[in-house]
Design a protein around this motif. Sequence first.
Motif, mmCIF file in Angstrom:
data_model
loop_
_atom_site.group_PDB
_atom_site.id
_atom_site.type_symbol
_atom_site.label_atom_id
_atom_site.label_comp_id
_atom_site.label_asym_id
_atom_site.label_seq_id
_atom_site.Cartn_x
_atom_site.Cartn_y
_atom_site.Cartn_z
ATOM 1 N N ALA A 37 -0.859 -2.045 -13.029
ATOM 2 C CA ALA A 37 0.674 -1.890 -13.608
ATOM 3 C C ALA A 37 1.212 -0.823 -12.489
ATOM 4 C CB ALA A 37 0.897 -1.382 -14.709
ATOM 5 N N SER A 38 0.597 -0.559 -11.357
ATOM 6 C CA SER A 38 1.227 0.589 -10.276
ATOM 7 C C SER A 38 2.189 -0.585 -9.549
ATOM 8 C CB SER A 38 0.323 1.185 -9.540
ATOM 9 O OG SER A 38 -0.460 0.354 -8.527
ATOM 10 N N SER A 39 1.929 -1.685 -9.492
ATOM 11 C CA SER A 39 2.917 -2.741 -9.001
ATOM 12 C C SER A 39 3.981 -3.275 -9.669
ATOM 13 C CB SER A 39 1.791 -4.252 -9.004
ATOM 14 O OG SER A 39 1.748 -4.815 -10.015
ATOM 15 N N ASN A 40 4.969 -3.472 -9.143
ATOM 16 C CA ASN A 40 6.457 -3.933 -9.830
ATOM 17 C C ASN A 40 5.813 -5.371 -10.358
ATOM 18 O OD1 ASN A 40 8.305 -5.720 -10.156
ATOM 19 N ND2 ASN A 40 9.660 -4.269 -9.045
ATOM 20 N N PRO A 41 5.803 -5.572 -11.827
ATOM 21 C CA PRO A 41 5.426 -6.670 -12.542
ATOM 22 C C PRO A 41 6.174 -7.935 -11.860
ATOM 23 C CG PRO A 41 5.419 -4.861 -13.988
ATOM 24 C CD PRO A 41 6.176 -4.352 -12.790
ATOM 25 N N TYR A 42 7.518 -7.990 -11.676
ATOM 26 C CA TYR A 42 7.963 -9.051 -11.315
ATOM 27 C C TYR A 42 7.460 -9.616 -9.926
ATOM 28 C CZ TYR A 42 11.862 -7.778 -14.519
ATOM 29 O OH TYR A 42 12.490 -7.239 -15.619
ATOM 30 N N VAL A 43 7.253 -8.570 -9.060
ATOM 31 C CA VAL A 43 6.503 -8.881 -7.577
ATOM 32 C C VAL A 43 5.089 -9.184 -7.677
ATOM 33 C CG1 VAL A 43 5.968 -7.896 -5.100
ATOM 34 C CG2 VAL A 43 8.165 -7.321 -6.597
ATOM 35 N N ALA A 44 4.507 -8.911 -8.898
ATOM 36 C CA ALA A 44 3.044 -9.037 -8.660
ATOM 37 C C ALA A 44 2.921 -10.446 -9.366
ATOM 38 C CB ALA A 44 2.399 -8.054 -9.722
ATOM 39 N N GLY A 82 12.719 -7.401 -7.013
ATOM 40 C CA GLY A 82 11.616 -7.980 -7.619
ATOM 41 C C GLY A 82 11.924 -8.939 -8.453
ATOM 42 N N ARG A 83 12.882 -8.615 -9.343
ATOM 43 C CA ARG A 83 13.466 -9.796 -10.353
ATOM 44 C C ARG A 83 13.647 -11.041 -9.619
ATOM 45 N NH1 ARG A 83 17.694 -10.544 -14.453
ATOM 46 N NH2 ARG A 83 16.614 -11.428 -16.380
ATOM 47 N N GLY A 84 14.704 -10.987 -8.581
ATOM 48 C CA GLY A 84 15.093 -11.929 -7.632
ATOM 49 C C GLY A 84 13.675 -12.591 -7.271
ATOM 50 N N ALA A 85 12.880 -11.931 -6.497
ATOM 51 C CA ALA A 85 11.776 -12.745 -5.965
ATOM 52 C C ALA A 85 10.966 -13.442 -7.038
ATOM 53 C CB ALA A 85 10.635 -11.520 -5.443
ATOM 54 N N LEU A 86 11.006 -12.939 -8.518
ATOM 55 C CA LEU A 86 10.302 -13.828 -9.197
ATOM 56 C C LEU A 86 11.205 -15.025 -9.803
ATOM 57 C CD1 LEU A 86 8.193 -14.398 -11.336
ATOM 58 C CD2 LEU A 86 9.317 -12.981 -12.893
ATOM 59 N N LYS A 87 12.362 -15.020 -9.597
ATOM 60 C CA LYS A 87 13.388 -16.054 -9.587
ATOM 61 C C LYS A 87 13.163 -17.164 -8.670
ATOM 62 C CE LYS A 87 17.053 -14.146 -12.555
ATOM 63 N NZ LYS A 87 18.388 -13.905 -12.776
ATOM 64 N N HIS A 136 -6.533 -13.923 -1.402
ATOM 65 C CA HIS A 136 -7.125 -13.010 -2.078
ATOM 66 C C HIS A 136 -6.586 -11.650 -1.221
ATOM 67 C CE1 HIS A 136 -10.045 -11.189 -4.716
ATOM 68 N NE2 HIS A 136 -10.585 -10.523 -3.807
ATOM 69 N N ARG A 137 -7.050 -11.439 -0.256
ATOM 70 C CA ARG A 137 -7.014 -10.162 0.458
ATOM 71 C C ARG A 137 -5.467 -9.715 0.627
ATOM 72 N NH1 ARG A 137 -11.664 -8.263 2.787
ATOM 73 N NH2 ARG A 137 -10.687 -6.887 4.102
ATOM 74 N N GLY A 138 -4.567 -10.670 1.019
ATOM 75 C CA GLY A 138 -2.964 -10.210 1.094
ATOM 76 C C GLY A 138 -2.531 -10.013 -0.152
ATOM 77 N N LEU A 139 -3.044 -10.580 -1.263
ATOM 78 C CA LEU A 139 -2.305 -10.222 -2.535
ATOM 79 C C LEU A 139 -2.705 -8.854 -2.833
ATOM 80 C CD1 LEU A 139 -3.308 -13.597 -4.738
ATOM 81 C CD2 LEU A 139 -0.937 -12.621 -4.589
ATOM 82 N N ALA A 140 -3.899 -8.391 -2.732
ATOM 83 C CA ALA A 140 -3.905 -7.028 -3.073
ATOM 84 C C ALA A 140 -3.134 -6.087 -2.579
ATOM 85 C CB ALA A 140 -5.548 -6.657 -2.573
ATOM 86 N N GLY A 141 -2.521 -6.220 -1.328
ATOM 87 C CA GLY A 141 -1.785 -5.306 -0.820
ATOM 88 C C GLY A 141 -0.214 -5.096 -1.687
ATOM 89 N N LEU A 142 0.013 -6.223 -2.233
ATOM 90 C CA LEU A 142 1.219 -6.606 -2.985
ATOM 91 C C LEU A 142 0.860 -6.183 -4.684
ATOM 92 C CD1 LEU A 142 2.945 -9.592 -2.056
ATOM 93 C CD2 LEU A 142 3.898 -7.468 -1.893
ATOM 94 N N ILE A 143 -0.328 -6.325 -5.326
ATOM 95 C CA ILE A 143 -0.424 -6.276 -6.773
ATOM 96 C C ILE A 143 -1.259 -5.224 -7.089
ATOM 97 C CG2 ILE A 143 0.153 -8.801 -6.675
ATOM 98 C CD1 ILE A 143 -2.565 -9.516 -7.425
#
Length: 429
Positions: A330-337, A97-102, A273-280
Motif C-alpha cells: 500500500a505504499s503504491s497508489n492503489p489505482y496504479v497498482a 492514477g484513477r484515470g490509468a485504472l479507467k 514480474h520484474r517491471g511490475l515491482a517498480g510500480l506496485i
Amino acid sequence: MNTRLRALFCDHLSIMRGKYLPGSKIGDGSTRFCRSNFGVHYDKDLLDAPGAMMMQGLPDMELHWEGELIRDSWDRATKIVIGDLYDTEGAPLEMCGRGALKRAVADWQARGQTPKIGIELEAFALVPDENNRLVPYDTPGAHVYGTGPFSDPLRFNDAIWEKADELGFRLDLITSEYDSPQFEYTLTFDEAVRAVDDIVLFRLMAREIALEHGIVLSFLPKPIAEAGGSGMHINFSFLDGDGGNALSAGPRGGPDHMNDLAKGCIAGLTHHHRGLAGLIAPTANSYQRLQPGSLSGFLCNWGGDHRNVTTRISTEGGAKARLEHRMADASSNPYVAVAAVLQAARLGVENGYALPPIETGDGFEKWDAKDSTAIDLKGAVADLKADSALQAAVGQLLCDNHIFMKEKEVKKTRDLEGDQLRDFYVWFI
C-alpha cells in the motif's frame, strides 16, 4: 458548522490530497490544484519531474467529480468525494492514477470483459513512546486470526468497523495477522474503479479513526524490522457479456481447472514480474518486505492454494473463480497498482506469452522459480524502465513521472536505516 465537501485525489506517492470546500460545491463540480504536486516528494522537496511543469510556472490542474459519487464522511458535517484530474485544456491528466485504472478497465471492456476487484490490506498499529518514538502497539494476547480485546485492547478496530457499517463500506473481515500488532482489512469484490475508490477511502478513514485513539496505523510494507511485512493483495476476476465469471471453467477451481483466459493472465503477470515491482512495490521500504520465503510476491511464480507464490489461483470455481496477485503493497497508489496488474494480465492474453510451469517448491527452502523481483528500489526502477510494453499500457507520462521520482527516492533513502528509513514514509502511508 454547515455541511462542507472534502474533495480528494490519490497522488503519485499514494498520499490523499484534497480541499475542504463549501456546501455549494456538493453536486457535479471541480476545483483546481497546482499541477506541480506531481513533483513533490515525501520530504516536501519540489522537483522538476516529467509532467509536473515546475519550470513552466507551476500551472493548475483540475479535479472533476460526479455528484452521484459524493458520500457521507466520518467527519462531522462533511461529505466526501474522489475525482479525476484534468489539465486546464480539459484533457485527462496522464499522471492521474484513477484515470490509468479507467483506461485499464476500458481496455478489458473492449475485449468484452469487465474487471472486478477485491483488495486485502494489511497494516501495523504503532504508538508514540515517552520520547515520541513510534513503537508497536501493545497487544499482549494477540495471535493470528485473533479477535477481541487481547488483540486490540483499545478497540480501535471496533470504531473502524462501526463507522464503516454506518457509511456503507462493505467489509468482508477485520482480523489480527500472524505478527503483532498487525491487522488485515478486506472489502467485498466490486467493479474495479468503485472497489479502489472504496479501498483508498477506507484506508484514509481507518488511519484517521485510529489516530483519534492514539494509534498510528501504518500500511507501510515493513514498519517493524523484526516482524513480517504488510501487503496489498489484489484479487481479480472478469464479468463476461452474459454477466458470468469469465475466469470460470466450471464449478471447480484451482490449477487443474483453468481456462485460457486465466492462463493468459498468469503468463502476463509472470512475464512482467520484474517491471511490475517498480510500480506496485515502489518504496525503499518495500524491499525489506520482498524477500525469499516471506509470502510476499518476491519470486516469479504461480500456483494453486499456495501462499508462497506470487499469483495464487483460488480453489473456488464458478462465480467465485479469481486470481490473487500478492506482490503489491500500500505504499503504491492503489489505482496504479490495480491498473498495472490488469494491464500486465491483458498483455499476457493478447500477446500469447508462454505460461511457465507451476511452482512445486514449498517457497521457504525450495522453489522452482528462476527469477524474482529486484532486491532493492534501484533495481526495481531499472526493471520498470526496461519494460516499455508495461509502461505504454499503464501510461507513458505516468511512468516517466514515477521513474523520475523513484530514482530521486533511491538517492534520498540510500543512507537511511532502521527507524530513519521507516520514518521517511510512516506518517504518509
